[in-house]
Design a protein around this motif. Structure first.
Motif, PDB file in Angstrom:
ATOM      1  N   SER A  78      34.200 135.765 -59.525  1.00 28.71           N
ATOM      2  CA  SER A  78      34.949 137.015 -59.642  1.00 28.71           C
ATOM      3  C   SER A  78      35.106 137.381 -61.110  1.00 28.71           C
ATOM      4  O   SER A  78      35.394 136.524 -61.941  1.00 28.71           O
ATOM      5  CB  SER A  78      36.325 136.840 -58.991  1.00 28.71           C
ATOM      6  N   ILE A  79      34.901 138.660 -61.423  1.00 28.41           N
ATOM      7  CA  ILE A  79      35.110 139.176 -62.777  1.00 28.41           C
ATOM      8  C   ILE A  79      35.978 140.416 -62.653  1.00 28.41           C
ATOM      9  O   ILE A  79      35.705 141.291 -61.832  1.00 28.41           O
ATOM     10  CB  ILE A  79      33.779 139.534 -63.467  1.00 28.41           C
ATOM     11  N   HIS A  80      37.024 140.479 -63.474  1.00 27.51           N
ATOM     12  CA  HIS A  80      37.928 141.631 -63.375  1.00 27.51           C
ATOM     13  C   HIS A  80      38.209 142.220 -64.746  1.00 27.51           C
ATOM     14  O   HIS A  80      38.784 141.560 -65.607  1.00 27.51           O
ATOM     15  CB  HIS A  80      39.244 141.237 -62.710  1.00 27.51           C
ATOM     16  N   ASP A  81      37.762 143.445 -64.962  1.00 33.65           N
ATOM     17  CA  ASP A  81      38.090 144.218 -66.161  1.00 33.65           C
ATOM     18  C   ASP A  81      37.687 143.500 -67.438  1.00 33.65           C
ATOM     19  O   ASP A  81      38.490 143.326 -68.360  1.00 33.65           O
ATOM     20  CB  ASP A  81      39.593 144.537 -66.179  1.00 33.65           C
ATOM     21  N   VAL A  82      36.428 143.076 -67.511  1.00 29.13           N
ATOM     22  CA  VAL A  82      35.902 142.399 -68.692  1.00 29.13           C
ATOM     23  C   VAL A  82      34.862 143.302 -69.356  1.00 29.13           C
ATOM     24  O   VAL A  82      34.018 143.883 -68.680  1.00 29.13           O
ATOM     25  CB  VAL A  82      35.267 141.036 -68.330  1.00 29.13           C
ATOM     26  N   ASP A  83      34.930 143.412 -70.670  1.00 24.14           N
ATOM     27  CA  ASP A  83      33.968 144.218 -71.425  1.00 24.14           C
ATOM     28  C   ASP A  83      32.720 143.378 -71.697  1.00 24.14           C
ATOM     29  O   ASP A  83      32.695 142.553 -72.606  1.00 24.14           O
ATOM     30  CB  ASP A  83      34.601 144.675 -72.742  1.00 24.14           C
ATOM     31  N   ILE A  84      31.675 143.593 -70.896  1.00 20.55           N
ATOM     32  CA  ILE A  84      30.422 142.855 -71.081  1.00 20.55           C
ATOM     33  C   ILE A  84      29.354 143.729 -71.747  1.00 20.55           C
ATOM     34  O   ILE A  84      28.172 143.381 -71.748  1.00 20.55           O
ATOM     35  CB  ILE A  84      29.890 142.303 -69.740  1.00 20.55           C
ATOM     36  N   SER A  85      29.781 144.875 -72.315  1.00 28.22           N
ATOM     37  CA  SER A  85      28.819 145.819 -72.882  1.00 28.22           C
ATOM     38  C   SER A  85      28.093 145.255 -74.101  1.00 28.22           C
ATOM     39  O   SER A  85      27.063 145.803 -74.505  1.00 28.22           O
ATOM     40  CB  SER A  85      29.524 147.130 -73.254  1.00 28.22           C
ATOM     41  N   MET A  86      28.613 144.178 -74.691  1.00 30.10           N
ATOM     42  CA  MET A  86      27.909 143.513 -75.779  1.00 30.10           C
ATOM     43  C   MET A  86      26.553 142.996 -75.297  1.00 30.10           C
ATOM     44  O   MET A  86      25.603 142.897 -76.066  1.00 30.10           O
ATOM     45  CB  MET A  86      28.768 142.354 -76.305  1.00 30.10           C
ATOM     46  N   PHE A  87      26.469 142.669 -73.984  1.00 29.33           N
ATOM     47  CA  PHE A  87      25.248 142.100 -73.419  1.00 29.33           C
ATOM     48  C   PHE A  87      24.611 142.978 -72.335  1.00 29.33           C
ATOM     49  O   PHE A  87      23.404 142.900 -72.119  1.00 29.33           O
ATOM     50  CB  PHE A  87      25.540 140.716 -72.822  1.00 29.33           C
ATOM     51  N   ILE A  88      25.420 143.753 -71.638  1.00 33.98           N
ATOM     52  CA  ILE A  88      24.885 144.510 -70.499  1.00 33.98           C
ATOM     53  C   ILE A  88      25.392 145.947 -70.571  1.00 33.98           C
ATOM     54  O   ILE A  88      26.593 146.189 -70.704  1.00 33.98           O
ATOM     55  CB  ILE A  88      25.282 143.849 -69.165  1.00 33.98           C
ATOM     56  N   ARG A  89      24.465 146.905 -70.450  1.00 37.89           N
ATOM     57  CA  ARG A  89      24.820 148.321 -70.536  1.00 37.89           C
ATOM     58  C   ARG A  89      23.850 149.109 -69.668  1.00 37.89           C
ATOM     59  O   ARG A  89      22.806 148.608 -69.240  1.00 37.89           O
ATOM     60  CB  ARG A  89      24.743 148.800 -71.987  1.00 37.89           C
ATOM     61  N   GLN A  99      27.473 135.033 -66.977  1.00 41.03           N
ATOM     62  CA  GLN A  99      27.384 134.379 -68.285  1.00 41.03           C
ATOM     63  C   GLN A  99      27.798 135.328 -69.409  1.00 41.03           C
ATOM     64  O   GLN A  99      28.430 134.910 -70.383  1.00 41.03           O
ATOM     65  CB  GLN A  99      25.973 133.853 -68.535  1.00 41.03           C
ATOM     66  N   ALA A 100      27.492 136.605 -69.255  1.00 40.71           N
ATOM     67  CA  ALA A 100      27.956 137.599 -70.227  1.00 40.71           C
ATOM     68  C   ALA A 100      29.484 137.628 -70.254  1.00 40.71           C
ATOM     69  O   ALA A 100      30.104 137.654 -71.331  1.00 40.71           O
ATOM     70  CB  ALA A 100      27.400 138.977 -69.872  1.00 40.71           C
ATOM     71  N   ALA A 101      30.100 137.617 -69.070  1.00 37.62           N
ATOM     72  CA  ALA A 101      31.557 137.596 -68.994  1.00 37.62           C
ATOM     73  C   ALA A 101      32.107 136.304 -69.593  1.00 37.62           C
ATOM     74  O   ALA A 101      33.132 136.310 -70.286  1.00 37.62           O
ATOM     75  CB  ALA A 101      32.013 137.740 -67.547  1.00 37.62           C
ATOM     76  N   GLY A 102      31.416 135.184 -69.341  1.00 37.73           N
ATOM     77  CA  GLY A 102      31.870 133.902 -69.875  1.00 37.73           C
ATOM     78  C   GLY A 102      31.933 133.893 -71.393  1.00 37.73           C
ATOM     79  O   GLY A 102      32.889 133.377 -71.983  1.00 37.73           O
ATOM     80  N   VAL A 103      30.919 134.470 -72.040  1.00 37.36           N
ATOM     81  CA  VAL A 103      30.920 134.529 -73.502  1.00 37.36           C
ATOM     82  C   VAL A 103      32.033 135.451 -73.989  1.00 37.36           C
ATOM     83  O   VAL A 103      32.795 135.110 -74.909  1.00 37.36           O
ATOM     84  CB  VAL A 103      29.549 135.006 -74.026  1.00 37.36           C
ATOM     85  N   THR A 104      32.162 136.632 -73.366  1.00 37.89           N
ATOM     86  CA  THR A 104      33.197 137.585 -73.770  1.00 37.89           C
ATOM     87  C   THR A 104      34.593 136.982 -73.603  1.00 37.89           C
ATOM     88  O   THR A 104      35.463 137.142 -74.466  1.00 37.89           O
ATOM     89  CB  THR A 104      33.080 138.869 -72.936  1.00 37.89           C
ATOM     90  N   GLU A 105      34.806 136.289 -72.491  1.00 44.30           N
ATOM     91  CA  GLU A 105      36.111 135.660 -72.238  1.00 44.30           C
ATOM     92  C   GLU A 105      36.386 134.535 -73.229  1.00 44.30           C
ATOM     93  O   GLU A 105      37.529 134.327 -73.646  1.00 44.30           O
ATOM     94  CB  GLU A 105      36.162 135.148 -70.806  1.00 44.30           C
ATOM     95  N   ALA A 106      35.339 133.791 -73.617  1.00 48.82           N
ATOM     96  CA  ALA A 106      35.509 132.725 -74.609  1.00 48.82           C
ATOM     97  C   ALA A 106      35.915 133.314 -75.961  1.00 48.82           C
ATOM     98  O   ALA A 106      36.768 132.763 -76.663  1.00 48.82           O
ATOM     99  CB  ALA A 106      34.227 131.920 -74.745  1.00 48.82           C
TER     100      ALA A 106
END
Length: 562
Positions: free
Chosen positions: A301-312, A334-341
């Motif tokens: 589950s991913i909720h309200d995460v900015d993954i635009s650094m990797f996916i757009r 994995q994009a969310a994982g990096v952003t969350e880290a």
């Protein structure tokens, strides 16, 4: 406060009565050398065991002030005492017989890591020692066997206390060794920052573990030996001068053939955020204590995460600045994982190619020619890894077995050859010139301004039921949180604590105004100030809680579908 004679008389009075009469025993009793508190009595012999704690005053315990005047040393002493106490208690468990859990004596079982646990706590001012355990109050059927409980409370427990909770009784040299190791490890962590290192692995360290189900050191394993080009000296207050491999901040690539020790080294670095007991083999393997292992997690589950650094520019028009999904793909997870880290203020990412989404990590030249960049929404990690370091100061240690493109991005390249590290940076860089990297057409990195402010989706229940399954799942009021891939969780008691912490945060802190980082800081300040019992919402302190890092708490919140 009641005397131990009162407790004996109460036991005699309720003998052979129905099991609920055990409830009358709740309270604190003076045993002279220590206090015994019966905090919670189980409903019947088949229910979860009764909760009990023992308090020894600092004056009677007698541990020297210099053994608990810092958090590192105090945690080491608590861990040492708890292991001794658990070893003694184990000798008496189920010596008293009966139905269900009758006669059970249960204390936290510590692993290789030294963690702050509710099972044993030492007051930082007075040196008093508190130990918490669970006891199965004996019965036959549902008829009280008070004589068996008297044997536990007046025979077994006093023996365990006498041998383990007083400085005069514990093995002094072993305790001193544990305290000195804590001081040395704290010094090592300070020197990481001073020497601009992301991690350090001491010469002679034993990194391989016995098996997939045992975290103990492998027998006859190759001791670690650092390459000369990366060898650094560390000056420790007790161990003196030690040498080992210093991994500098920046982008580090670990390569090598299969079964040569790449992932073994990475796993040791993952565990290097914790201190380890003497004899573990990784006592002097330390990593930046904010390090986060990131991997692909299909279905999370991913909720309200900015993954635009990797996916757009997703073809379905889905917003990647406020990305939401209940079933993430490998690349989006994995994009969310990096952003969350990054949000959790990590300064070191740990990544293994084997557990990563290939399309997140790299797009080779041929694929870029066939599938034009305008048709590919993923900006691979290889195009961001240097920007993360140069603009955010976030280092990366990456294990790669098949992708040579990262040679162009790495500051340091280590080859593992039969478990021995070799610095091949110059050779690899020379070879990489023959395989030029395609020029990236992706936009430059831009720090996200998105702030996530969690808000409880519904009113939190006053009564919270928390259940955990190994290192896999936390269940809060029948809502499961899958934590299998938060790989730096090392003890099931951390999951127990995370359940209470999340339940407290949901009820008191998720107001839609504070950011997740602010919530996390506020929660940990409360725990350090008032103790972990302050967030449990119970009349007693559970025995089986181990404090996780802030990064793991935030990771659990990020996977909570509630």
């Amino acid at each position: 406060m009641k005397s131990q004679e009162v407790l004996k008389n109460m036991l005699a009075r309720i003998d052979h009565r129905g099991y609920p009469a055990y409830k009358e025993l709740q309270g604190m009793y003076d045993f002279g050398a220590y206090m015994l508190s019966i905090d919670h009595v189980q409903g019947d012999p088949f229910a979860a065991p009764s909760k009990v704690h023992i308090e020894v005053s600092g004056q009677k315990a007698g541990f020297p002030k210099e053994y608990y005047d810092t958090e590192d040393k105090r945690t080491a002493v608590q861990d040492f005492v708890l292991r001794l106490f658990a070893g003694e208690v184990q000798n008496y468990s189920f010596q008293a017989k009966g139905s269900g859990k009758s006669g059970l004596l249960s204390v936290s079982r510590c692993g290789q890591e030294i963690l702050s646990r509710s099972a044993c706590q030492m007051d930082n001012h007075t040196g008093s020692v508190t130990v918490r355990l669970e006891i199965g109050f004996p019965a036959h059927g549902r008829t009280i066997d008070a004589k068996a409980l008297e044997k536990i409370l007046f025979g077994y427990l006093p023996e365990c206390v006498k041998k383990t909770l007083y400085f005069s009784a514990v093995p002094a040299k072993e305790l001193q060794k544990a305290v000195h190791l804590a001081e040395d490890t704290a010094s090592l962590r300070r020197q990481l920052k001073e020497k601009n290192l992301a991690a350090f692995v001491a010469d002679g360290a034993v990194l391989p573990r016995q098996s997939g189900v045992s975290d103990r050191p492998m027998r006859d394993a190759f001791p670690f030996q650092s390459p000369k080009s990366l060898r650094v000296e560390m000056h420790l207050p007790h161990a003196g001068v030690i040498t080992g491999m210093g991994i500098p901040k920046g982008v580090t690539l670990i390569v090598g053939g299969g079964y040569h020790g790449k992932s073994t080294l990475l796993r040791a670095l993952e565990a290097g955020v914790y201190n380890h007991i003497a004899g573990d083999g990784r006592e002097y393997t330390v990593t930046d204590d904010t390090a986060v292992k990131v991997r692909a997690e299909d279905g999370r589950s991913i909720h309200d995460v900015d993954i635009s650094m990797f996916i757009r520019n997703l073809p379905n028009g889905k917003d990647t600045v406020h990305f939401v999904t209940q079933d993430a793909s490998g690349s989006t997870s994995q994009a969310a994982g990096v952003t969350e880290a990054v949000e959790a203020q990590t300064k070191l990412l740990l990544i293994d190619e084997d557990t990563s989404a290939t399309n997140f990590m790299i797009r080779d030249v041929l694929m870029q020619r066939v599938v034009h960049g305008s048709q590919e929404p993923i900006i691979p990690f290889i195009d961001r890894v240097r920007e993360l370091y140069e603009k955010e100061g976030i280092s990366t240690i990456l294990v790669a077995g098949s992708c040579g493109s990262y040679f162009h991005k790495a500051d340091l390249i280590i080859q593992m050859n039969r478990y021995e590290p070799v610095d091949i940076t110059e050779y690899a860089k020379t070879q990489a010139k023959e395989f030029p990297l395609a020029q990236s057409e992706n936009p430059a990195y831009k720090k996200s301004s998105h702030k996530r402010c969690p808000k409880a989706s519904k009113r939190a229940d006053d009564r919270v039921k928390i259940k955990t399954t190994g290192l896999d799942t936390i269940c809060i009021n029948k809502e499961n949180i899958d934590v299998r891939y938060i790989e730096q969780l090392v003890d099931s008691e951390q999951l127990n604590a995370l359940g209470y912490m999340l339940a407290y945060a949901q009820k008191h802190l998720f107001d839609g105004k504070k950011t997740l980082l602010q919530i996390t800081d506020e929660l940990y300040e409360k725990i350090h100030r008032d103790g972990i019992e302050s967030i449990c919402g119970l009349s007693y302190v559970p025995a089986g809680l181990a404090l996780p890092r802030k990064q793991e708490f935030m990771a659990v919140v990020n996977r909570y579908r509630g």
